[in-house]
Design a protein around this motif. Structure first.
Motif, PDB file in Angstrom:
ATOM      1  N   LEU A   1      -6.986   5.231   0.391  1.00 33.79           N
ATOM      2  CA  LEU A   1      -7.563   6.576   0.529  1.00 33.79           C
ATOM      3  C   LEU A   1      -9.061   6.443   0.386  1.00 33.79           C
ATOM      4  O   LEU A   1      -9.551   5.490  -0.221  1.00 33.79           O
ATOM      5  N   ASP A   2      -9.779   7.436   0.909  1.00 28.70           N
ATOM      6  CA  ASP A   2     -11.216   7.471   0.686  1.00 28.70           C
ATOM      7  C   ASP A   2     -11.463   8.395  -0.503  1.00 28.70           C
ATOM      8  O   ASP A   2     -10.747   9.391  -0.678  1.00 28.70           O
ATOM      9  N   ALA A   3     -12.464   8.064  -1.298  1.00 30.43           N
ATOM     10  CA  ALA A   3     -12.755   8.872  -2.486  1.00 30.43           C
ATOM     11  C   ALA A   3     -13.011  10.332  -2.128  1.00 30.43           C
ATOM     12  O   ALA A   3     -12.755  11.239  -2.913  1.00 30.43           O
ATOM     13  N   GLU A   4     -13.499  10.562  -0.896  1.00 34.12           N
ATOM     14  CA  GLU A   4     -13.817  11.925  -0.449  1.00 34.12           C
ATOM     15  C   GLU A   4     -12.586  12.698   0.034  1.00 34.12           C
ATOM     16  O   GLU A   4     -12.639  13.910   0.212  1.00 34.12           O
ATOM     17  N   ASP A   5     -11.485  11.984   0.296  1.00 38.04           N
ATOM     18  CA  ASP A   5     -10.270  12.659   0.788  1.00 38.04           C
ATOM     19  C   ASP A   5      -9.812  13.728  -0.188  1.00 38.04           C
ATOM     20  O   ASP A   5     -10.051  13.624  -1.389  1.00 38.04           O
ATOM     21  N   ASN A   6      -9.093  14.743   0.346  1.00 39.79           N
ATOM     22  CA  ASN A   6      -8.552  15.724  -0.597  1.00 39.79           C
ATOM     23  C   ASN A   6      -7.118  15.346  -1.001  1.00 39.79           C
ATOM     24  O   ASN A   6      -6.473  14.508  -0.364  1.00 39.79           O
ATOM     25  N   LEU A   7      -6.669  15.972  -2.059  1.00 38.55           N
ATOM     26  CA  LEU A   7      -5.366  15.607  -2.633  1.00 38.55           C
ATOM     27  C   LEU A   7      -4.220  15.988  -1.703  1.00 38.55           C
ATOM     28  O   LEU A   7      -3.157  15.373  -1.736  1.00 38.55           O
ATOM     29  N   GLY A   8      -4.448  17.011  -0.860  1.00 42.49           N
ATOM     30  CA  GLY A   8      -3.423  17.424   0.096  1.00 42.49           C
ATOM     31  C   GLY A   8      -3.064  16.269   1.025  1.00 42.49           C
ATOM     32  O   GLY A   8      -1.886  15.987   1.265  1.00 42.49           O
ATOM     33  N   LYS A   9      -4.086  15.575   1.508  1.00 40.32           N
ATOM     34  CA  LYS A   9      -3.864  14.440   2.408  1.00 40.32           C
ATOM     35  C   LYS A   9      -3.102  13.333   1.673  1.00 40.32           C
ATOM     36  O   LYS A   9      -2.143  12.759   2.200  1.00 40.32           O
ATOM     37  N   ALA A  10      -3.536  13.070   0.444  1.00 38.64           N
ATOM     38  CA  ALA A  10      -2.862  12.035  -0.360  1.00 38.64           C
ATOM     39  C   ALA A  10      -1.398  12.387  -0.560  1.00 38.64           C
ATOM     40  O   ALA A  10      -0.515  11.528  -0.441  1.00 38.64           O
ATOM     41  N   ALA A  11      -1.128  13.673  -0.813  1.00 38.53           N
ATOM     42  CA  ALA A  11       0.253  14.113  -1.070  1.00 38.53           C
ATOM     43  C   ALA A  11       1.129  13.901   0.153  1.00 38.53           C
ATOM     44  O   ALA A  11       2.292  13.505   0.037  1.00 38.53           O
ATOM     45  N   GLU A  12       0.564  14.148   1.367  1.00 42.75           N
ATOM     46  CA  GLU A  12       1.340  13.962   2.590  1.00 42.75           C
ATOM     47  C   GLU A  12       1.745  12.507   2.763  1.00 42.75           C
ATOM     48  O   GLU A  12       2.832  12.199   3.224  1.00 42.75           O
TER      49      GLU A  12
END
Ligand code: ZN
Length: 361
Positions: free
Chosen positions: A250-261
């Motif tokens: 993941l990129d540090a700038e990514d949001n948690l929604g993307k990580a959750a998907e």
């Protein structure tokens, strides 16, 4: 044993000594039992004082182990007092049979010394001869003798040849001189189990406390055996052997929604977080779920990731890392080699690696 549930008492020789909150239950129990016997306040106080004195002896016993271990190159983090006794938490324990023998013997030896000192006091300075003592309850008169007896009890109890008692370690280290540590542990475990079953059965008839000790020994024997099996299998491997280079990023700038998907599609216990293509932290599954609860989908990965996890180097022995991860409940570690990020180490992979290697031996 979480430190937040315990009260810090002091730091002799750099070792943190603390007492677990459940210890207050023991004191409450002593007060209740004494009160129900119709004892007076001063007598109840005497009983509490006795328990406290006994636990000072237990701390000295643990300090005995600890100082011997430190002397032989071990590391001791803390000593914690539980109602069932003391526990020295060693981050590094000497393993050569002779060293293990010395470290294990040092604890009971302290109680023998305390008992000897009390005996000298009783026969020289104490005003009441033993023949004139009464033992209805603990009094100023019989206090030193009772404490002496209690110290001898600690010695005898600890010399039972079963883990997690000192006797188990003494016995194992004596056996290890003639056979492998694994084989010696196996024998010590089997003997411990016989003791445990004996205690449980005897406890059902005589004293429920014995049942607790029995289960305590059963668990101790299993835990120790398990640990040594891991050590035996993993001893020839390093982190390099199970490092995983195909990890989810993941990129540090990514949001948690993307990580959750992405979460359900990844095989590991979490993600590697990068900033400008460089490693910057780890986001475990648990941290992600907690982060979602706290910040919602729009929360940033960099706000919940961990960047304080100490990386391991690829040449670290695998068993050392296994103990480190178990003890500190770490599931995912970043691996570095020559200051370069190389990949991750997942506890689940480590466990699978162990099972595969064990099946092949
Ligand atoms: Zn001990």
């Amino acid at each position: 044993m979480k430190s937040r549930y315990s009260l810090k008492l002091g730091k002799p020789f750099g070792i943190q000594v603390s007492v677990h909150w459940t210890f207050s239950l023991l004191i409450a129990w002593i007060v209740l039992i004494s009160a129900s016997r119709g004892l007076e306040t001063t007598q109840i106080l005497m009983h509490v004082l006795f328990v406290l004195a006994l636990f000072v002896c237990v701390v000295l016993h643990e300090l005995g182990h600890s100082l011997a271990a430190i002397r032989l190159g071990g590391e001791v983090k803390s000593i914690i007092l539980l109602p069932i006794g003391g526990m020295a938490q060693m981050s590094k324990m000497p393993e050569k049979p002779k060293e293990e023998f010395i470290v294990s013997a040092a604890g009971p030896l302290v109680n023998i010394v305390i008992a000897a000192v009390l005996w000298v006091y009783l026969v020289t300075l104490h005003t009441t001869p033993v023949s004139q003592m009464e033992f209805e309850s603990i009094t100023m008169k019989n206090f030193p003798l009772m404490l002496l007896a209690a110290n001898l009890f600690i010695v005898v109890f600890n010399l039972i040849p079963a883990f997690p008692m000192d006797g188990g370690r003494l016995f194992r280290s004596a056996l290890s001189i003639r056979m492998s540590r694994l084989k010696a542990t196996q024998i010590a475990k089997d003997i411990g189990q016989v003791f445990a079953i004996f205690f449980i059965i005897a406890g059902l008839f005589f004293n429920p406390f014995l049942v607790i000790i029995g289960f305590f020994i059963l668990l101790g024997a299993k835990g120790e055996h398990e640990m040594i099996k891991y050590q035996d299998v993993l001893k020839n491997y390093t982190v390099e052997d199970i490092i995983s280079t195909s990890y989810a990023e993941l990129d540090a700038e990514d949001n948690l929604g993307k990580a959750a998907e992405e979460l359900i599609h990844i095989p590991d216990n979490g993600f590697v977080v990068k900033t400008d293509g460089q490693y910057s932290g780890i986001l475990t599954k648990n941290d992600l779920i907690n982060g979602l609860n706290a910040h919602g989908k729009e929360g940033k990965v960099q706000d919940v990731m961990r960047n304080d996890i100490k990386p391991v180097t690829a040449d670290t022995p695998l068993f050392e890392i296994y103990q480190h991860m178990q003890k500190n409940r770490l599931y995912l570690l970043p691996v570095f080699s020559d200051d370069q990020f190389k990949g991750i180490l997942d506890l689940e992979n480590l466990n699978e690696f162990f099972l595969i290697k064990k099946a092949l031996v």
